[in-house]
Design a protein around this motif. Structure first.
Motif, mmCIF file in Angstrom:
data_model
loop_
_atom_site.group_PDB
_atom_site.id
_atom_site.type_symbol
_atom_site.label_atom_id
_atom_site.label_comp_id
_atom_site.label_asym_id
_atom_site.label_seq_id
_atom_site.Cartn_x
_atom_site.Cartn_y
_atom_site.Cartn_z
ATOM 1 N N PRO A 52 0.823 -1.207 0.000
ATOM 2 C CA PRO A 52 0.000 0.000 0.000
ATOM 3 C C PRO A 52 0.860 1.261 0.000
ATOM 4 N N VAL A 53 0.205 2.376 -0.215
ATOM 5 C CA VAL A 53 0.877 3.667 -0.102
ATOM 6 C C VAL A 53 1.079 4.023 1.366
ATOM 7 N N GLU A 54 0.103 3.645 2.183
ATOM 8 C CA GLU A 54 0.108 3.992 3.603
ATOM 9 C C GLU A 54 -0.261 2.765 4.422
ATOM 10 N N SER A 55 0.412 2.563 5.541
ATOM 11 C CA SER A 55 0.060 1.452 6.421
ATOM 12 C C SER A 55 0.295 1.865 7.873
ATOM 13 N N LEU A 63 -3.119 -2.068 8.969
ATOM 14 C CA LEU A 63 -4.114 -1.300 8.222
ATOM 15 C C LEU A 63 -3.420 -0.752 6.982
ATOM 16 N N ARG A 64 -4.041 -0.940 5.809
ATOM 17 C CA ARG A 64 -3.394 -0.585 4.542
ATOM 18 C C ARG A 64 -4.331 0.280 3.703
ATOM 19 N N ALA A 65 -3.736 1.276 3.034
ATOM 20 C CA ALA A 65 -4.524 2.144 2.157
ATOM 21 C C ALA A 65 -3.691 2.552 0.947
ATOM 22 N N ALA A 66 -4.362 2.663 -0.205
ATOM 23 C CA ALA A 66 -3.695 3.070 -1.447
ATOM 24 C C ALA A 66 -4.682 3.812 -2.343
ATOM 25 N N ASP A 67 -5.365 4.775 -1.748
ATOM 26 C CA ASP A 67 -6.287 5.619 -2.510
ATOM 27 C C ASP A 67 -7.373 4.804 -3.199
ATOM 28 N N ARG A 72 -6.963 -5.442 -2.037
ATOM 29 C CA ARG A 72 -5.775 -5.977 -1.366
ATOM 30 C C ARG A 72 -4.935 -4.885 -0.731
ATOM 31 N N ALA A 73 -4.828 -3.735 -1.404
ATOM 32 C CA ALA A 73 -4.013 -2.641 -0.871
ATOM 33 C C ALA A 73 -4.816 -1.695 0.003
ATOM 34 N N LEU A 178 0.689 3.419 -9.595
ATOM 35 C CA LEU A 178 2.103 3.234 -9.944
ATOM 36 C C LEU A 178 2.898 2.762 -8.738
ATOM 37 N N HIS A 179 2.565 3.266 -7.564
ATOM 38 C CA HIS A 179 3.266 2.835 -6.348
ATOM 39 C C HIS A 179 3.045 1.350 -6.082
ATOM 40 N N VAL A 180 1.780 0.933 -6.120
ATOM 41 C CA VAL A 180 1.468 -0.466 -5.816
ATOM 42 C C VAL A 180 2.110 -1.394 -6.845
ATOM 43 N N LEU A 181 1.979 -1.061 -8.121
ATOM 44 C CA LEU A 181 2.530 -1.923 -9.169
ATOM 45 C C LEU A 181 4.053 -2.019 -9.077
#
Length: 284
Positions: A52-55, A63-67, A72-73, A178-181
């Motif tokens: 994720p972008v943020e955890s 806890l995970r977040a990616a907009d 999954r993220a 792009l971050h996750v990939l």
């Protein structure tokens, strides 16, 4: 210093002066057997391949977040004790995701360890509902690398606009995509050239110790049943073997009949199922 990779994928460093003797361990026979894997080892490997972008930790939960890019993220990974009663933990989860404008999700598994099964039951008792179920499948890597791959498969360390046009059909992907990939220990992107600058087939692989994880394998509908998906996976598998991986995993939704048939033929067997449970307060 010498870098040693254990069977679990963990790497350790030892002083060269402490090495008394060494030998090359023949890997090929072992690589062709189906791998053994505990749930937590595999869950952590799959998480490292899609970061994720943020955890934020909540006890032993993450806890995970990616907009909002993929469940999954953008879901809780509950690998242990949250450090508080379950109802309190779920209240913290709801608040954390609501602050980010995201629906609260918990990713939990069945066919795995007992704590996961109990968590699934507890979530259902509290009205959390399963939105999506996917299979986590594992198999030996070498047989995938041995598959015939006559297509022109190109490998790259980075994702480009052409790859994204095959993967993301709904517009220009944002920074979170792009971050996750691009996340993971050793990331590879594969593509087969197609018409109009859009690949006929793509795939992604993350090499992590003994594991190679396959994701985003997609084929243009006009080019299906021509072996392009197999060619992409074979090319990625050979690169992962060169990096020392011996086992493979992938995730596939349970209703994706075409992909399931492809992976069955490659020797991938179900290890466990994971489910994304959505909070009842999140609405539709």
């Amino acid at each position: 210093m010498l870098l040693i990779t254990r069977r679990t994928g963990e790497t350790v460093r030892i002083p060269e002066s402490s090495l008394v003797a060494g030998k090359v361990v023949p890997a090929a026979p072992a690589r062709r057997r189906g791998p053994a894997a505990g749930f937590e080892e595999l869950a952590r490997a799959t998480a490292r391949a899609w970061q994720p972008v943020e955890s934020e930790p909540l006890g032993e939960w993450t806890l995970r977040a990616a907009d909002g890019f993929t469940r999954r993220a953008n879901s809780v990974l509950p690998l242990g004790d949250p450090g508080m009663p379950l109802d309190d933990a779920l209240a913290r989860v709801r608040a954390w995701y609501e602050q980010r404008g995201l629906p609260p999700y918990v990713q939990a598994a069945t066919g795995a360890e007992g704590t996961q099964e109990r968590l699934c039951a507890a979530l259902e008792e509290r009205g959390w509902r399963r939105d999506v179920t996917a299979e986590v499948r594992i198999g030996a890597l070498a047989p995938v690398g041995d598959l015939e791959a006559g297509a022109d498969v190109r490998l790259s360390r980075s994702v480009d606009g052409a790859w994204l046009r095959r993967y993301n059909r709904s517009g220009t992907p944002g920074p979170a995509v792009l971050h996750v990939l691009g996340s993971g220990p050793s990331v590879w992107f594969a593509s087969v050239p197609g018409a109009g600058g859009v690949p006929a087939a793509i795939g992604r692989c993350v090499v992590d110790g003994r594991w190679a994880g396959f994701m985003a394998v997609e084929v243009d509908p006009a080019f299906r049943r021509q072996g392009l998906g197999t060619a992409v996976m074979a090319a990625l598998a050979r690169r992962a073997l060169e990096e020392g991986a011996s086992a493979a995993w992938l995730q596939v939704e349970s209703d994706n009949g075409g992909a399931l048939a492809l992976y069955e033929g490659m020797g991938f067997a179900v290890h466990h199922l994971y489910h994304h449970f959505r909070s009842p307060e999140a609405g539709t």
